[in-house]
Design an enzyme around this catalytic site. Structure first.
Site, PDB file in Angstrom:
ATOM      1  N   SER A 146       0.827  -1.208   0.000  1.00 17.79           N
ATOM      2  CA  SER A 146       0.000   0.000   0.000  1.00 17.79           C
ATOM      3  C   SER A 146       0.855   1.249   0.000  1.00 17.79           C
ATOM      4  O   SER A 146       1.967   1.267   0.560  1.00 17.79           O
ATOM      5  CB  SER A 146      -0.866  -0.012   1.267  1.00 17.79           C
ATOM      6  OG  SER A 146      -1.493   1.236   1.456  1.00 17.79           O
ATOM      7  N   TYR A 176      -1.419   0.054  10.402  1.00 23.85           N
ATOM      8  CA  TYR A 176      -1.776  -0.554   9.114  1.00 23.85           C
ATOM      9  C   TYR A 176      -0.594  -0.491   8.138  1.00 23.85           C
ATOM     10  O   TYR A 176      -0.154  -1.505   7.588  1.00 23.85           O
ATOM     11  CB  TYR A 176      -3.017   0.120   8.502  1.00 23.85           C
ATOM     12  CG  TYR A 176      -3.222  -0.284   7.068  1.00 23.85           C
ATOM     13  CD1 TYR A 176      -3.635  -1.573   6.748  1.00 23.85           C
ATOM     14  CD2 TYR A 176      -2.928   0.591   6.020  1.00 23.85           C
ATOM     15  CE1 TYR A 176      -3.771  -1.974   5.422  1.00 23.85           C
ATOM     16  CE2 TYR A 176      -3.063   0.205   4.699  1.00 23.85           C
ATOM     17  CZ  TYR A 176      -3.485  -1.080   4.410  1.00 23.85           C
ATOM     18  OH  TYR A 176      -3.598  -1.471   3.109  1.00 23.85           O
ATOM     19  N   LYS A 205       2.149  -3.360   6.508  1.00 23.97           N
ATOM     20  CA  LYS A 205       2.411  -3.548   5.070  1.00 23.97           C
ATOM     21  C   LYS A 205       3.913  -3.459   4.787  1.00 23.97           C
ATOM     22  O   LYS A 205       4.451  -4.232   3.994  1.00 23.97           O
ATOM     23  CB  LYS A 205       1.637  -2.508   4.253  1.00 23.97           C
ATOM     24  CG  LYS A 205       0.145  -2.777   4.193  1.00 23.97           C
ATOM     25  CD  LYS A 205      -0.137  -4.013   3.352  1.00 23.97           C
ATOM     26  CE  LYS A 205      -1.554  -4.510   3.475  1.00 23.97           C
ATOM     27  NZ  LYS A 205      -1.799  -5.729   2.693  1.00 23.97           N
TER      28      LYS A 205
END
Ligand code: WQD
Length: 326
Positions: free
Chosen positions: A117, A141, A145
Protein backbone atom coordinates in the site's frame (compact mmCIF):
# COMPACT_ATOMS: atom_id res chain seq x y z
CA UNK A 1 0.37 -22.24 -13.67
CA UNK A 2 -2.05 -22.20 -10.76
CA UNK A 3 -2.21 -19.08 -8.61
CA UNK A 4 -3.50 -19.16 -5.05
CA UNK A 5 -5.21 -15.84 -4.42
CA UNK A 6 -5.50 -15.23 -0.68
CA UNK A 7 -8.32 -12.80 -0.02
CA UNK A 8 -9.71 -13.74 -3.43
CA UNK A 9 -13.30 -13.40 -2.20
CA UNK A 10 -12.69 -9.74 -1.33
CA UNK A 11 -13.28 -6.64 -3.43
CA UNK A 12 -9.81 -6.37 -4.97
CA UNK A 13 -9.06 -10.10 -4.82
CA UNK A 14 -12.17 -10.99 -6.83
CA UNK A 15 -11.10 -8.58 -9.56
CA UNK A 16 -7.68 -10.23 -9.66
CA UNK A 17 -9.25 -13.70 -9.92
CA UNK A 18 -11.32 -12.46 -12.85
CA UNK A 19 -8.37 -10.80 -14.60
CA UNK A 20 -6.14 -13.86 -14.09
CA UNK A 21 -8.86 -16.16 -15.42
CA UNK A 22 -9.39 -13.96 -18.48
CA UNK A 23 -5.62 -14.07 -19.05
CA UNK A 24 -5.77 -17.86 -19.14
CA UNK A 25 -4.29 -18.52 -15.67
CA UNK A 26 -5.77 -21.09 -13.27
CA UNK A 27 -6.69 -19.70 -9.86
CA UNK A 28 -7.69 -21.02 -6.45
CA UNK A 29 -9.17 -18.71 -3.82
CA UNK A 30 -8.04 -18.95 -0.20
CA UNK A 31 -10.18 -16.75 2.06
CA UNK A 32 -11.46 -16.89 5.63
CA UNK A 33 -14.65 -15.09 4.53
CA UNK A 34 -14.34 -12.63 7.43
CA UNK A 35 -14.99 -9.81 4.98
CA UNK A 36 -14.86 -11.79 1.73
CA UNK A 37 -18.03 -13.02 0.05
CA UNK A 38 -18.20 -16.58 -1.32
CA UNK A 39 -20.56 -15.45 -4.13
CA UNK A 40 -17.74 -13.35 -5.58
CA UNK A 41 -15.78 -16.52 -6.39
CA UNK A 42 -16.69 -17.56 -9.94
CA UNK A 43 -17.94 -21.03 -10.83
CA UNK A 44 -15.04 -23.29 -11.65
CA UNK A 45 -12.62 -21.54 -9.28
CA UNK A 46 -12.04 -23.63 -6.13
CA UNK A 47 -12.60 -21.83 -2.81
CA UNK A 48 -10.64 -22.98 0.24
CA UNK A 49 -12.06 -21.40 3.39
CA UNK A 50 -9.26 -20.79 5.87
CA UNK A 51 -7.00 -18.29 7.57
CA UNK A 52 -3.40 -17.72 6.49
CA UNK A 53 -2.58 -18.17 10.19
CA UNK A 54 -3.47 -21.85 9.72
CA UNK A 55 -0.21 -23.15 8.24
CA UNK A 56 -1.43 -26.72 7.82
CA UNK A 57 -4.47 -25.65 5.88
CA UNK A 58 -2.39 -23.38 3.65
CA UNK A 59 0.15 -26.17 3.04
CA UNK A 60 -2.62 -28.59 2.09
CA UNK A 61 -4.16 -26.05 -0.31
CA UNK A 62 -0.77 -25.54 -1.97
CA UNK A 63 -0.25 -29.25 -2.60
CA UNK A 64 -3.90 -30.20 -3.29
CA UNK A 65 -4.12 -27.60 -6.05
CA UNK A 66 -0.52 -27.87 -7.28
CA UNK A 67 -0.04 -24.15 -6.71
CA UNK A 68 2.88 -22.52 -8.54
CA UNK A 69 2.35 -18.91 -7.49
CA UNK A 70 0.68 -16.94 -4.69
CA UNK A 71 -0.97 -13.52 -4.77
CA UNK A 72 -1.47 -12.49 -1.16
CA UNK A 73 -4.22 -10.01 -0.34
CA UNK A 74 -5.84 -11.50 2.77
CA UNK A 75 -5.29 -8.78 5.37
CA UNK A 76 -6.94 -6.18 7.59
CA UNK A 77 -7.06 -2.77 5.93
CA UNK A 78 -8.71 -0.16 8.12
CA UNK A 79 -6.23 2.50 9.16
CA UNK A 80 -8.34 3.78 12.10
CA UNK A 81 -9.02 0.27 13.38
CA UNK A 82 -5.28 -0.48 13.21
CA UNK A 83 -4.67 2.36 15.68
CA UNK A 84 -7.16 0.82 18.12
CA UNK A 85 -6.11 -2.80 17.62
CA UNK A 86 -2.43 -2.76 16.59
CA UNK A 87 -1.66 -6.23 17.92
CA UNK A 88 -4.57 -7.67 15.97
CA UNK A 89 -3.23 -6.02 12.80
CA UNK A 90 0.29 -7.31 13.40
CA UNK A 91 -1.08 -10.80 14.00
CA UNK A 92 -3.31 -10.85 10.91
CA UNK A 93 -1.06 -8.98 8.50
CA UNK A 94 2.46 -9.88 9.63
CA UNK A 95 2.14 -13.20 11.45
CA UNK A 96 -0.45 -14.38 8.88
CA UNK A 97 2.05 -13.56 6.13
CA UNK A 98 4.96 -15.23 7.98
CA UNK A 99 2.97 -18.46 8.34
CA UNK A 100 1.96 -18.29 4.69
CA UNK A 101 5.56 -17.72 3.54
CA UNK A 102 6.71 -20.63 5.66
CA UNK A 103 4.30 -22.93 3.81
CA UNK A 104 5.09 -21.36 0.42
CA UNK A 105 8.86 -21.77 0.77
CA UNK A 106 8.52 -25.30 2.22
CA UNK A 107 6.38 -26.28 -0.78
CA UNK A 108 8.87 -24.73 -3.21
CA UNK A 109 6.31 -22.41 -4.79
CA UNK A 110 8.42 -20.15 -7.03
CA UNK A 111 6.44 -16.86 -7.28
CA UNK A 112 4.89 -14.54 -4.69
CA UNK A 113 3.01 -11.25 -5.18
CA UNK A 114 2.23 -9.13 -2.11
CA UNK A 115 -0.57 -6.60 -1.88
CA UNK A 116 1.16 -3.59 -0.33
CA UNK A 117 0.00 0.00 0.00
CA UNK A 118 0.96 3.63 -0.47
CA UNK A 119 0.38 3.76 3.30
CA UNK A 120 4.02 2.62 3.64
CA UNK A 121 5.11 6.15 2.64
CA UNK A 122 3.19 7.97 5.39
CA UNK A 123 3.32 11.72 4.64
CA UNK A 124 5.63 12.05 1.66
CA UNK A 125 6.88 15.58 0.96
CA UNK A 126 7.45 15.07 -2.76
CA UNK A 127 5.15 15.79 -5.70
CA UNK A 128 5.48 12.29 -7.11
CA UNK A 129 6.26 9.38 -4.81
CA UNK A 130 8.82 7.00 -6.28
CA UNK A 131 9.70 3.60 -4.87
CA UNK A 132 12.85 5.24 -3.46
CA UNK A 133 10.86 7.77 -1.40
CA UNK A 134 11.51 6.96 2.28
CA UNK A 135 8.92 4.72 3.92
CA UNK A 136 7.66 6.27 7.16
CA UNK A 137 4.22 4.78 7.80
CA UNK A 138 1.93 6.76 10.10
CA UNK A 139 -0.23 3.99 11.54
CA UNK A 140 0.05 0.28 12.36
CA UNK A 141 -1.78 -0.55 9.11
CA UNK A 142 1.06 0.90 6.99
CA UNK A 143 3.66 -0.53 9.37
CA UNK A 144 2.30 -4.04 8.85
CA UNK A 145 2.41 -3.55 5.07
CA UNK A 146 6.04 -2.37 5.25
CA UNK A 147 7.01 -5.22 7.58
CA UNK A 148 5.24 -7.56 5.17
CA UNK A 149 7.44 -6.31 2.32
CA UNK A 150 10.54 -6.99 4.44
CA UNK A 151 9.33 -10.52 5.16
CA UNK A 152 8.61 -11.21 1.50
CA UNK A 153 11.97 -9.89 0.29
CA UNK A 154 13.93 -11.69 3.00
CA UNK A 155 12.12 -15.00 2.47
CA UNK A 156 12.44 -14.54 -1.29
CA UNK A 157 16.19 -14.02 -1.14
CA UNK A 158 16.74 -16.96 1.19
CA UNK A 159 14.52 -19.40 -0.70
CA UNK A 160 15.09 -18.25 -4.27
CA UNK A 161 11.49 -17.08 -4.53
CA UNK A 162 10.57 -14.46 -7.16
CA UNK A 163 8.67 -11.65 -5.45
CA UNK A 164 6.70 -8.53 -6.27
CA UNK A 165 5.43 -6.02 -3.70
CA UNK A 166 2.74 -3.87 -5.31
CA UNK A 167 2.05 -0.60 -3.50
CA UNK A 168 -1.54 0.31 -4.29
CA UNK A 169 -2.54 3.96 -4.27
CA UNK A 170 -6.27 4.81 -3.85
CA UNK A 171 -8.30 2.01 -5.42
CA UNK A 172 -11.84 2.65 -6.69
CA UNK A 173 -14.37 1.38 -9.22
CA UNK A 174 -15.63 -2.07 -10.20
CA UNK A 175 -15.51 -4.34 -13.24
CA UNK A 176 -19.22 -5.14 -12.75
CA UNK A 177 -21.77 -4.05 -10.13
CA UNK A 178 -21.58 -7.47 -8.42
CA UNK A 179 -17.86 -7.06 -7.76
CA UNK A 180 -18.07 -3.56 -6.26
CA UNK A 181 -16.62 -2.72 -2.87
CA UNK A 182 -19.24 -3.30 -0.17
CA UNK A 183 -17.27 -1.35 2.45
CA UNK A 184 -17.97 2.30 3.20
CA UNK A 185 -14.59 3.43 4.46
CA UNK A 186 -13.15 5.35 1.50
CA UNK A 187 -14.01 8.64 -0.13
CA UNK A 188 -16.16 7.45 -3.06
CA UNK A 189 -18.52 5.14 -1.11
CA UNK A 190 -18.64 7.63 1.77
CA UNK A 191 -19.87 10.30 -0.63
CA UNK A 192 -22.40 7.85 -2.11
CA UNK A 193 -23.68 7.12 1.40
CA UNK A 194 -24.21 10.80 2.17
CA UNK A 195 -25.93 11.49 -1.15
CA UNK A 196 -28.20 8.48 -0.64
CA UNK A 197 -29.23 9.91 2.76
CA UNK A 198 -29.77 13.27 1.03
CA UNK A 199 -27.07 14.77 3.18
CA UNK A 200 -24.14 16.85 1.92
CA UNK A 201 -20.89 14.96 1.37
CA UNK A 202 -18.10 15.96 3.72
CA UNK A 203 -14.71 17.42 2.84
CA UNK A 204 -12.32 16.62 5.68
CA UNK A 205 -10.43 19.91 5.74
CA UNK A 206 -9.82 22.54 3.05
CA UNK A 207 -6.78 24.23 4.56
CA UNK A 208 -4.12 21.87 3.22
CA UNK A 209 -1.22 23.26 1.17
CA UNK A 210 -2.76 22.08 -2.11
CA UNK A 211 -4.27 24.08 -5.03
CA UNK A 212 -7.86 23.97 -3.70
CA UNK A 213 -6.94 23.31 -0.06
CA UNK A 214 -8.26 19.73 -0.04
CA UNK A 215 -6.20 16.53 0.02
CA UNK A 216 -4.84 15.19 -3.26
CA UNK A 217 -4.72 11.46 -4.00
CA UNK A 218 -3.90 9.17 -6.91
CA UNK A 219 -7.03 7.13 -7.69
CA UNK A 220 -6.59 3.94 -9.68
CA UNK A 221 -9.35 1.77 -11.17
CA UNK A 222 -9.53 -1.71 -9.66
CA UNK A 223 -9.65 -3.19 -13.18
CA UNK A 224 -6.30 -1.55 -13.99
CA UNK A 225 -4.94 -2.67 -10.62
CA UNK A 226 -5.98 -6.25 -11.37
CA UNK A 227 -4.18 -6.05 -14.73
CA UNK A 228 -1.05 -4.96 -12.88
CA UNK A 229 -1.18 -8.25 -10.96
CA UNK A 230 -1.45 -10.25 -14.17
CA UNK A 231 1.56 -8.35 -15.54
CA UNK A 232 3.53 -8.90 -12.31
CA UNK A 233 2.68 -12.60 -12.26
CA UNK A 234 3.93 -12.96 -15.82
CA UNK A 235 7.09 -10.99 -15.10
CA UNK A 236 7.92 -13.25 -12.15
CA UNK A 237 7.31 -16.37 -14.18
CA UNK A 238 9.40 -15.11 -17.10
CA UNK A 239 12.46 -14.30 -14.98
CA UNK A 240 12.97 -16.25 -11.77
CA UNK A 241 14.85 -14.55 -8.96
CA UNK A 242 13.18 -11.16 -9.43
CA UNK A 243 12.53 -8.84 -6.54
CA UNK A 244 10.12 -6.11 -7.67
CA UNK A 245 8.73 -3.23 -5.60
CA UNK A 246 6.30 -1.15 -7.62
CA UNK A 247 3.88 1.73 -7.17
CA UNK A 248 0.50 1.02 -8.70
CA UNK A 249 -1.14 4.35 -9.43
CA UNK A 250 -1.88 6.66 -12.34
CA UNK A 251 0.58 9.44 -11.53
CA UNK A 252 -2.25 11.97 -11.53
CA UNK A 253 -3.40 13.88 -8.48
CA UNK A 254 -7.11 14.51 -7.92
CA UNK A 255 -8.34 16.60 -4.99
CA UNK A 256 -11.17 15.63 -2.66
CA UNK A 257 -13.19 18.57 -3.96
CA UNK A 258 -12.63 17.51 -7.58
CA UNK A 259 -13.67 13.94 -6.76
CA UNK A 260 -16.84 15.05 -4.99
CA UNK A 261 -17.69 17.38 -7.90
CA UNK A 262 -17.36 14.47 -10.35
CA UNK A 263 -19.47 12.21 -8.11
CA UNK A 264 -22.29 14.72 -7.88
CA UNK A 265 -22.14 15.44 -11.63
CA UNK A 266 -22.11 11.76 -12.63
CA UNK A 267 -24.76 10.55 -10.18
CA UNK A 268 -27.12 13.47 -10.66
CA UNK A 269 -27.17 14.17 -6.93
CA UNK A 270 -26.56 17.91 -6.69
CA UNK A 271 -25.84 18.41 -3.00
CA UNK A 272 -22.92 20.77 -2.37
CA UNK A 273 -20.31 19.42 0.06
CA UNK A 274 -19.69 20.79 3.54
CA UNK A 275 -16.22 21.33 4.92
CA UNK A 276 -15.58 19.69 8.26
CA UNK A 277 -12.46 19.35 10.41
CA UNK A 278 -9.37 17.59 9.10
CA UNK A 279 -9.27 13.84 9.68
CA UNK A 280 -6.23 13.20 11.86
CA UNK A 281 -3.29 11.64 10.04
CA UNK A 282 -4.35 12.54 6.48
CA UNK A 283 -1.35 13.53 4.32
CA UNK A 284 -1.94 16.55 2.04
CA UNK A 285 -0.81 14.90 -1.16
CA UNK A 286 0.06 11.31 -2.11
CA UNK A 287 0.55 10.79 -5.85
CA UNK A 288 2.55 7.99 -7.44
CA UNK A 289 5.23 8.03 -9.98
CA UNK A 290 4.07 5.02 -11.99
CA UNK A 291 7.16 5.00 -14.20
CA UNK A 292 8.77 1.90 -12.73
CA UNK A 293 5.70 -0.28 -13.26
CA UNK A 294 5.53 1.00 -16.85
CA UNK A 295 9.22 0.26 -17.43
CA UNK A 296 9.40 -3.13 -15.75
CA UNK A 297 5.92 -4.55 -16.36
CA UNK A 298 4.79 -2.60 -19.40
CA UNK A 299 1.74 -1.76 -17.28
CA UNK A 300 -0.07 1.54 -17.36
CA UNK A 301 -3.52 2.44 -16.04
CA UNK A 302 -6.05 3.08 -18.79
CA UNK A 303 -9.19 4.15 -16.90
CA UNK A 304 -9.87 7.53 -15.32
CA UNK A 305 -11.86 8.80 -12.37
CA UNK A 306 -15.14 9.05 -14.30
CA UNK A 307 -14.95 5.31 -15.02
CA UNK A 308 -14.15 4.63 -11.38
CA UNK A 309 -17.09 6.68 -10.14
CA UNK A 310 -19.71 5.43 -12.63
CA UNK A 311 -18.74 1.77 -12.15
CA UNK A 312 -18.68 2.11 -8.35
CA UNK A 313 -22.08 3.84 -8.53
CA UNK A 314 -23.45 0.87 -10.49
CA UNK A 315 -22.43 -1.38 -7.61
CA UNK A 316 -23.86 1.01 -5.06
CA UNK A 317 -27.25 1.10 -6.84
CA UNK A 318 -27.38 -2.68 -6.81
CA UNK A 319 -27.31 -2.61 -3.00
CA UNK A 320 -29.02 0.76 -2.52
CA UNK A 321 -31.70 1.03 -5.22
CA UNK A 322 -33.30 3.91 -3.32
CA UNK A 323 -30.25 6.04 -4.28
CA UNK A 324 -31.44 6.12 -7.90
CA UNK A 325 -33.96 8.86 -7.15
CA UNK A 326 -31.33 11.63 -7.64
C1 WQD B 1 -9.21 9.99 0.57
C2 WQD B 1 -9.31 11.46 0.89
C3 WQD B 1 -9.88 11.98 3.16
C4 WQD B 1 -14.07 10.64 3.02
C5 WQD B 1 -6.74 5.01 2.80
C6 WQD B 1 -5.61 4.29 3.44
C7 WQD B 1 -4.79 3.66 2.37
C8 WQD B 1 -5.63 2.76 1.52
C9 WQD B 1 -6.75 3.52 0.93
C10 WQD B 1 -6.07 0.51 2.08
C11 WQD B 1 -8.68 11.83 2.25
C12 WQD B 1 -10.92 12.47 2.21
C13 WQD B 1 -12.74 10.91 2.73
C14 WQD B 1 -15.00 11.73 3.16
C15 WQD B 1 -13.19 13.26 2.72
N1 WQD B 1 -6.15 1.72 2.32
N2 WQD B 1 -12.31 12.20 2.58
N3 WQD B 1 -14.50 12.99 3.00
O1 WQD B 1 -7.03 7.95 3.50
O2 WQD B 1 -6.15 8.38 1.17
O3 WQD B 1 -6.22 6.07 2.05
O4 WQD B 1 -7.48 4.15 1.97
O5 WQD B 1 -6.36 -0.46 2.01
O6 WQD B 1 -3.78 2.95 2.97
O7 WQD B 1 -4.84 5.20 4.18
O8 WQD B 1 -8.32 7.14 1.44
O9 WQD B 1 -10.61 7.21 0.61
O10 WQD B 1 -10.23 7.29 3.10
O11 WQD B 1 -9.65 9.27 1.72
O12 WQD B 1 -12.81 14.45 2.62
O13 WQD B 1 -16.17 11.56 3.42
O14 WQD B 1 -10.69 11.79 1.01
O15 WQD B 1 -9.69 12.90 4.21
O16 WQD B 1 -8.04 13.05 2.10
P1 WQD B 1 -6.89 7.50 2.12
P2 WQD B 1 -9.78 7.66 1.74
Amino acid sequence: MTWLITGGAGYIGAHIVEAMTEAGERTVVYDDLSTGVAERVPDGVPLVVGSTLDGERVARALTDHEVTGVVHLAAKKQVAESLERPLHYYRENVEGLRVLLDAVTAAGVPSFVLSSSAAVYGTPDVDLVTEETPCVPLAPYGETKLAGEWLVRAAGRAAGLSTACLRYFNVAGAARPELADTGVSNLVPMVFEKLTAEEPPRVFGDDYPTPDGTCVRDYVHVVDLAEAHVAAARALRASPGRDLTLNIGRGEGVSVREMIDRVTALTGHGLAPVVTARRPGDPARVVASADRAAALLGWKARLGVDDMITSAWGGWLLRHPEAARG
